[in-house]
Scaffold this motif. Structure first.
Motif, mmCIF file in Angstrom:
data_model
loop_
_atom_site.group_PDB
_atom_site.id
_atom_site.type_symbol
_atom_site.label_atom_id
_atom_site.label_comp_id
_atom_site.label_asym_id
_atom_site.label_seq_id
_atom_site.Cartn_x
_atom_site.Cartn_y
_atom_site.Cartn_z
ATOM 1 N N HIS B 23 0.866 -1.190 0.000
ATOM 2 C CA HIS B 23 0.000 0.000 0.000
ATOM 3 C C HIS B 23 0.885 1.216 0.000
ATOM 4 C CE1 HIS B 23 -3.150 -2.500 2.364
ATOM 5 N NE2 HIS B 23 -3.226 -2.715 1.084
ATOM 6 N N GLU B 31 1.161 5.990 -11.419
ATOM 7 C CA GLU B 31 -0.193 6.205 -11.883
ATOM 8 C C GLU B 31 -0.251 7.114 -13.100
ATOM 9 O OE1 GLU B 31 -3.261 6.055 -8.488
ATOM 10 O OE2 GLU B 31 -3.835 7.749 -9.753
ATOM 11 N N ARG B 35 -2.157 6.197 -16.483
ATOM 12 C CA ARG B 35 -3.231 7.036 -17.016
ATOM 13 C C ARG B 35 -2.982 7.410 -18.473
ATOM 14 N NH1 ARG B 35 -7.003 9.012 -13.381
ATOM 15 N NH2 ARG B 35 -6.131 9.204 -11.298
ATOM 16 N N LYS B 223 -7.340 -0.886 -11.371
ATOM 17 C CA LYS B 223 -7.989 -0.001 -10.402
ATOM 18 C C LYS B 223 -8.597 1.209 -11.101
ATOM 19 C CE LYS B 223 -7.458 2.439 -6.048
ATOM 20 N NZ LYS B 223 -6.856 2.421 -4.719
ATOM 21 N N LEU B 224 -7.866 1.759 -12.076
ATOM 22 C CA LEU B 224 -8.347 2.974 -12.748
ATOM 23 C C LEU B 224 -9.541 2.699 -13.663
ATOM 24 C CD1 LEU B 224 -4.934 4.730 -13.485
ATOM 25 C CD2 LEU B 224 -6.684 5.450 -11.848
ATOM 26 N N VAL B 225 -9.576 1.543 -14.305
ATOM 27 C CA VAL B 225 -10.714 1.269 -15.203
ATOM 28 C C VAL B 225 -11.918 0.709 -14.449
ATOM 29 C CG1 VAL B 225 -9.227 0.914 -17.225
ATOM 30 C CG2 VAL B 225 -10.013 -1.085 -15.905
ATOM 31 N N TYR B 226 -11.718 0.332 -13.177
ATOM 32 C CA TYR B 226 -12.833 -0.217 -12.401
ATOM 33 C C TYR B 226 -13.975 0.802 -12.346
ATOM 34 C CZ TYR B 226 -15.581 -1.520 -8.287
ATOM 35 O OH TYR B 226 -16.617 -1.817 -7.430
ATOM 36 N N GLY B 227 -15.148 0.361 -12.656
ATOM 37 C CA GLY B 227 -16.298 1.257 -12.729
ATOM 38 C C GLY B 227 -16.791 1.284 -14.168
ATOM 39 N N LEU B 234 -7.562 -6.464 -6.776
ATOM 40 C CA LEU B 234 -6.264 -5.829 -7.017
ATOM 41 C C LEU B 234 -5.212 -6.723 -6.386
ATOM 42 C CD1 LEU B 234 -7.335 -2.191 -6.097
ATOM 43 C CD2 LEU B 234 -7.145 -3.182 -8.379
#
Lengths: 435, 435
Positions: B23, B31, B35, B223-227, B234
């Motif tokens: 973490h 990131e 991105r 994580k970024l594309v989740y949604g 993860l």
């Protein structure tokens, strides 16, 4: 005026635009703010919570006042009507009954050579529930989040909700929480509340899973803390898609569409109908019902931007368009709803027939009203008991059983270049040599 | 040298450090890169995929060559041994048998006044499986991801994996895919592959859910594309926690710990034991088994940073420390494993007794080897059939049933300030007046 379109190609484009209304760039801007709030709470705990509560909610108080006191909890019962208390009680009872069914159960199976395999279900230790607040009052949100956690057997349930004027929390929310068995409530909202639940502060415990809807800051915070803690979903603005034929009543359909639109200027309300006459009638009826609507401005905005009527050739086309949209709420106001149901692949909740307005499910039918939005019904489901549970796989092999698969495991481990994997089996199964 | 500690307080601190090893802050730096990759693929599709594959994997080819051809799929069978094919076959069969059990089933129940409630389970339309590649070969990852998707009934399963030298894909991976029923494979990896699955390109379809482990770039991209798309979890570096008493064999325990450490310099291997003698023996045995280890450097690094032996007073203390750590893999190498099991609350998979090395579960016992890491077992579970399914709630009310709850719903809607919610019920249930 609610638009009516009749071309499938145009409908597809429009539905895609509506479905994607939240995936985007406005979001990235707000992320920096949210990250800052998360970091501050992680480092400074309660101090940061009080700072942001003063800044964002305009409420100033001390760390000792974060938790809602016993006397406030008691007093809340004096502030709600008997009728509302009864309605909360009925909802609680029906939601609990539905969620008590099919609770995941642990199981083991015994195979040859004393092999045991299974799954063992356990609740999380601590759950954190976010309940939107401020001017609004959402006792139903409390019930829909707290009851599944209770039914799952979560030993400690913590609720957070932003304080209104005079640092008060809405009485109906406090009563609903107590009726659902939640006593530990903190007056804090926004990204700072999510941070408190994810990392813990001096006053608020770190939890294992965070559920509940919120504004864009809350949703972004949930996305960012996901991984350090579990979350239910990334809830966007609400949406309903109604499939209707000539059997539908335009007054009901219009009311159902407005019941969605009145939530939020970003809410979506869509009608797919085979009946061009119904389309016109719903269009007029929406205008009529909007006339004296107490939330007219907001509701009109939603209808103008994300309201749509599509006249389609057949219910099959309607089902296909609906599947592409994957609505949070799907109402089948048609003669034979169970027939169409067979063609539906993706929807959060499905309301069958003319006597099942979405509001039945929003409040008290039993199934959860926390549902996947913005197309997430393609892959996600309603919040449920399983949101607050997880399972451990169980594996037990005997020496005999291990011997039989020893060779296969060593071959696979070698193919993957993992010698100790092979050794862990070889050392247990090779015949002892004389040394 | 594997450290031995004996103080519970120190153990707690060390276990927390090990649990939190991923973490962090290193992540935020990467990131921005991720991105950029996501945006480029979203905008430029295949062109961006080929660009990043050249840049990151050093492999140059055309969009037509992204998909692994039928002749390559056929040829892969010539490149694996009969023994490996048989081992893959055994693993496939046992994984499938386990996952076929307790597939979520749709149900409805009929209540008073013709109320129908239920849940309807359906598979996602398209699943995307990420399989790490390059120098490594993970046929087991293919099986553990593809089989649950197949069992769930997903109509279209797409696999992505980064190409190695000469743009080849590992033959064992291609064979495992075909044995599991997956034919649509693209040679692309990293964040760019996740972007392709999340947004779609000219060649690769947009999917509904993405599963499978990867490096930090892959995990960040997920994580970024989740949604926009569902993800399994993860995944961080792997970890094992062994609880052992005097009944354990130090040779086995050491092999099991090394089987974890050999994965990754960030992998964690922890032993909690009531037997100080065993602690010493395992410490020595780890050294011995490391001597000629083909992956010695990497494995030693993991053991040095994230290896630990704790001598505890009782198995109860061991269970409590384990619960705080919430390990991905938990081995109970004790006299009475089922007794301790009762005290375990959080673990991805639990291996009972001295004849159940983790490798059994990694490859072929049946339960999934994709498990929650870094403490996520507090709230998350193994990948499973349900990862590739979702349900829709079903609600049908009759006019009589609606009448009975009409008042309660209107009261709740009014308490929440949502007039059209109330109207949608009132208009259906109030007695018609003469106009």
């Amino acid at each position: 005026m609610l638009r009516i379109i009749t071309q499938v190609a145009e409908a597809k484009t429009e539905l895609r635009r509506i479905c994607d209304r939240t995936h985007d760039d406005q979001i990235v801007h707000k992320e920096a703010t949210v990250r800052e709030v998360l970091q501050a709470v992680k480092r400074q705990g309660d101090k940061a919570l009080l700072h942001y509560t003063a800044e964002f909610d305009g409420q100033i108080f001390t760390a000792e006042q974060l938790r809602v006191s016993g006397s406030e909890l008691d007093a809340a019962y004096q502030q709600v009507s008997k009728e509302l208390l009864d309605a909360i009680g009925l909802a609680r009872q029906q939601i609990e009954a539905f969620h008590r069914q099919r609770i995941p159960k642990s199981w083991v199976q015994f195979g040859e050579d004393e092999i045991v395999l299974g799954k063992r279900y356990t609740p999380v230790d601590k759950a954190g529930l976010y309940v939107p607040g401020g001017r609004a009052s959402y006792p139903s949100t409390v019930l829909m989040n707290a009851i599944p956690a209770k039914v799952a057997g979560v030993p400690r349930i913590v609720m957070v909700t932003p304080p209104g004027q005079g640092k008060t929390i809405n009485a109906a929310v406090l009563v609903a929480a107590q009726e659902a068995g939640v006593q530990e409530i903190y007056r804090v909202g926004g990204a700072q509340a999510i941070a408190a639940l994810a990392y813990g502060t001096e006053t608020i415990p770190k939890v294992d899973v965070i559920t509940g809807p919120g504004n864009i800051y809350v949703t972004l915070a949930k996305k960012l803390v996901y991984g350090a803690v579990g979350i239910d979903s990334l809830a966007g603005p609400s949406e309903v898609l109604v499939i209707a034929d000539a059997a539908a009543n335009p007054v009901y359909v219009a009311a159902d569409m407005l019941a969605q639109a009145e939530h939020d200027p970003m809410a979506a309300a869509i009608l797919l109908t085979t009946d061009a006459g119904l389309a016109k009638k719903v269009q007029l009826e929406v205008e009529r019902q909007l006339e004296n609507h107490p939330r007219r401005l907001l509701t009109e905005k939603a209808i103008a931007h994300y309201g749509l009527i599509v006249v389609v050739d057949s219910l099959n086309v309607a089902a296909e368009l609906s599947n592409e949209f994957a609505p949070e709420h799907l109402e089948l106001e048609v003669q034979e709803p169970w027939e169409i149901l067979e063609k539906i692949r993706h929807a959060g909740a499905i309301f069958l027939g003319n006597s099942t307005p979405e509001a039945v499910g929003d409040y008290l039918a039993g199934p959860n009203h926390t549902l996947p939005t913005s197309g997430a019904a393609r892959y996600a489901s309603a919040l449920g008991v399983e949101t607050f549970m997880k399972h451990s796989s169980l594996i037990q092999y005997s020496p005999t059983a291990l011997q039989k698969v020893s060779n296969a495991i060593q071959i696979l481990a070698q193919a993957e270049g993992l010698p100790s994997h092979a050794d862990s089996v070889r050392l247990r199964t090779e015949k002892p040599t004389d040394e």
